[in-house]
Design an enzyme around this catalytic site. Structure first.
Site, short mmCIF file in Angstrom:
data_model
loop_
_atom_site.label_atom_id
_atom_site.label_comp_id
_atom_site.label_asym_id
_atom_site.label_seq_id
_atom_site.Cartn_x
_atom_site.Cartn_y
_atom_site.Cartn_z
N ASN A 44 59.03 38.50 41.32
CA ASN A 44 58.36 37.56 42.01
C ASN A 44 59.15 36.19 42.13
O ASN A 44 59.95 36.03 41.29
CB ASN A 44 56.79 37.14 41.52
CG ASN A 44 56.98 36.99 40.03
OD1 ASN A 44 57.35 35.78 39.62
ND2 ASN A 44 56.11 37.70 39.29
N ASP A 73 51.94 42.65 38.34
CA ASP A 73 50.73 43.44 37.90
C ASP A 73 51.06 44.90 37.78
O ASP A 73 50.20 45.88 37.09
CB ASP A 73 49.81 42.99 38.86
CG ASP A 73 49.09 41.55 38.70
OD1 ASP A 73 48.87 41.08 37.47
OD2 ASP A 73 48.82 41.07 39.60
N PRO A 118 50.40 46.53 31.51
CA PRO A 118 49.37 45.83 30.47
C PRO A 118 49.23 44.52 30.69
O PRO A 118 50.16 43.79 31.25
CB PRO A 118 50.22 46.07 29.10
CG PRO A 118 51.70 46.40 29.28
CD PRO A 118 51.70 46.98 30.98
N PHE A 155 46.97 31.24 32.15
CA PHE A 155 47.20 30.52 33.42
C PHE A 155 46.70 31.08 34.74
O PHE A 155 46.21 32.34 34.49
CB PHE A 155 48.67 30.34 33.63
CG PHE A 155 49.28 28.96 32.97
CD1 PHE A 155 49.36 29.01 31.83
CD2 PHE A 155 49.48 27.91 33.83
CE1 PHE A 155 49.78 27.95 30.99
CE2 PHE A 155 50.27 26.72 33.06
CZ PHE A 155 50.31 26.82 31.65
N1 CTP Z 1 48.97 37.81 32.59
C1 CTP Z 1 49.67 38.68 31.53
N2 CTP Z 1 49.94 39.89 31.81
C2 CTP Z 1 49.58 40.58 33.10
C3 CTP Z 1 49.29 39.77 34.06
C4 CTP Z 1 48.90 38.44 33.88
O1 CTP Z 1 49.64 38.41 30.45
N3 CTP Z 1 50.13 41.77 33.32
C5 CTP Z 1 48.59 36.53 32.26
C6 CTP Z 1 49.50 35.58 32.78
O2 CTP Z 1 50.57 35.15 32.10
C7 CTP Z 1 48.54 34.29 33.09
C8 CTP Z 1 47.34 35.01 33.47
O3 CTP Z 1 47.36 36.27 32.78
O4 CTP Z 1 48.37 33.62 31.95
C9 CTP Z 1 47.08 35.18 35.07
O5 CTP Z 1 46.29 36.13 35.22
P1 CTP Z 1 46.48 36.99 36.64
O6 CTP Z 1 44.95 38.12 36.43
O7 CTP Z 1 47.58 37.61 36.99
O8 CTP Z 1 45.85 36.11 37.66
P2 CTP Z 1 46.50 35.37 38.70
O9 CTP Z 1 48.09 35.36 38.58
O10 CTP Z 1 46.06 33.99 38.87
O11 CTP Z 1 46.24 36.31 40.14
P3 CTP Z 1 44.94 36.71 40.37
O12 CTP Z 1 43.78 36.01 40.28
O13 CTP Z 1 45.08 37.22 41.95
O14 CTP Z 1 45.03 38.06 39.66
#
Ligand code: CTP
Length: 409
Positions: free
Chosen positions: A221, A289, A316, A336
């Site tokens: 990304n 993801d 994960p 975040f």
């Molecule tokens: N995060 C993580 N591990 C993942 C995915 C996300 O540690 N596999 C953390 C990111 O570093 C961030 C937060 O989770 O702190 C973001 O969560 P996420 O669910 O990915 O939310 P968004 O990026 O805001 O997107 P969405 O709401 O579309 O899921």
């Protein structure tokens, strides 16, 4: 801020005009503003307009015998609750760092026993000059608080850091600095004040991850790693030992932190695992993801049999995993969230779903210009509720967040 007194030193720079908006905003909040103009400041704003806005006598760099007989400069600097310098020019910062006292402004900055907050503003080259950076480090070590500078187009036609923070960000910094919960760094002593996170360990994840399709292709990304890098640097500046777990970001990692470079989400999780235990974890990475479950260990070739079919497996969730650790959970876990709509509702739900303590919600709707920009509109979500921060530079967001982490720990 109601009933508090700010001694506002206006320096001689183009950004002096921002002090006029600042005076109006502070007055609106019920603050008394006592203005001091340097000689050079009078070239940019008139004493009359400052006096009219502040509703106070303007103190200028003129020796007033009666006042000096009563040690007026000492009184001025002691009667205030806070001393604020806007704009802090390269010259004023040098004087402060060197302990000069050859005019009214520098004298009262030396004589004060109160907190001092400076908003630096100058040309990009002057800001990045080693002399200014050295002076800045000295001022910080002395417990002097800073707000800005922001990055952007400058009055001199150049681009980069050096633009004075916007008045609303300065007001926010003043509000923080006046907070009675936070003892004055000058009274605490520079060592403790400047390094409240000394002896603490913080893990910061940052940048994108790369999920291989085959040895030469990947899914990733656009994360630049700018916000995570700024947070790691701000935590380091407060004395923390920082484990900086970063994917392949475009922004270089900061000096003075332990850099652990990874590619995939699985490697990021393992690196965080290895870096634990920690007092706090800040998950600023844009983790993919999904990964490709059927990634090939040889380069995939074009084939007449049709297109390759990629199968995905969920990565994960590192934030949720750290938040749920039974024995090694850091005292404070910060995640975040990038949201385009219903920022508070979505981020509040995300905080509960992931089990972290705070969520820093970014409003990334297109009209905010957050993506690829140098500033950020942030809401901090905690158990106590949602707190919207004024739009500010990513460095400023990082410093404010690091300050909050220091308080919480
Ligand atoms: N995060 C993580 N591990 C993942 C995915 C996300 O540690 N596999 C953390 C990111 O570093 C961030 C937060 O989770 O702190 C973001 O969560 P996420 O669910 O990915 O939310 P968004 O990026 O805001 O997107 P969405 O709401 O579309 O899921």
């Amino acid at each position: 801020m109601q009933g508090r007194t700010v001694l506002l030193v206006i320096g001689g720079g183009i950004a002096a005009y921002k002090s006029l908006t600042l005076i109006r905003e502070l007055k609106r909040e019920g603050c008394r503003v006592v203005p001091v103009l340097t000689r050079a400041a009078e070239e940019f704003v008139t004493p009359l307009s400052v006096a009219a806005l502040a509703g106070e006598e303007v103190h200028r760099d003129l020796f007033d015998l009666t006042r000096e007989a009563q040690m007026g400069h000492i009184q001025l600097s002691r009667d205030a609750d806070l001393v604020v310098v806007v704009p802090a020019t390269a010259d004023l910062m040098a004087k402060m760092a060197g302990g000069h006292a050859d005019d009214l402004a520098s004298t009262l900055l030396m004589a004060t026993d109160k907190r001092v907050l400076v908003a630096p503003a100058m040309n990009v080259r002057m800001w990045t000059h080693p002399a200014t950076q050295r002076n800045l480090a000295t001022l910080k070590a002395d417990g002097i608080l800073t707000v800005g500078p922001d990055e952007g187009d400058m009055a001199c036609g150049e681009f980069g850091p050096g633009r004075a923070a916007e008045p609303e960000a300065i007001v926010a910094a003043i509000r923080d600095a006046l907070d009675p919960q936070r003892p004055s760094p000058l009274l605490l002593g520079p060592e403790v004040a400047a390094r409240p996170l000394a002896g603490r360990h913080v893990i910061v994840t940052s940048g994108p991850t790369r999920e291989p399709i085959d040895p030469v292709r990947y899914i990733s990304n656009h994360s630049s790693g700018a916000q995570g890098t700024a947070i790691a640097a701000a935590l380091r500046d407060l004395g923390a030992r920082v484990s900086f777990v970063t994917g392949p970001a475009t922004v270089a990692p900061p000096d003075g932190v332990d850099v652990i470079r990874i590619q995939t989400a699985a490697e990021m999780r393992d690196a965080v695992d290895a870096a634990l235990p920690a007092d706090a974890a800040v998950m600023a990475a844009a983790v993919a993801d999904w990964r490709v479950a059927n990634a090939s260990d040889q380069k995939m070739k074009k084939s007449r049999d049709g297109m390759p079919v990629l199968q995905f497996a969920e990565n994960p969730d590192i934030l949720a995993w750290v938040s749920g650790l039974a024995d090694r959970r850091p005292d404070l876990v910060v995640g975040f969230a990038a949201e385009t709509n219903d920022v508070v509702a979505n981020a509040t739900a995300k905080r509960l779903r992931k089990g972290c303590d705070w969520i820093v919600a970014n409003d990334v709707s297109p009209e905010t210009g957050t993506f690829g920009g140098e500033s950020n509109t942030v809401t901090l979500i905690s158990e106590a509720g949602a707190e919207s921060w004024p739009r500010m530079g990513k460095d400023e967001v990082a410093r404010k967040l690091a300050g909050r982490i220091a308080e919480a720990l």
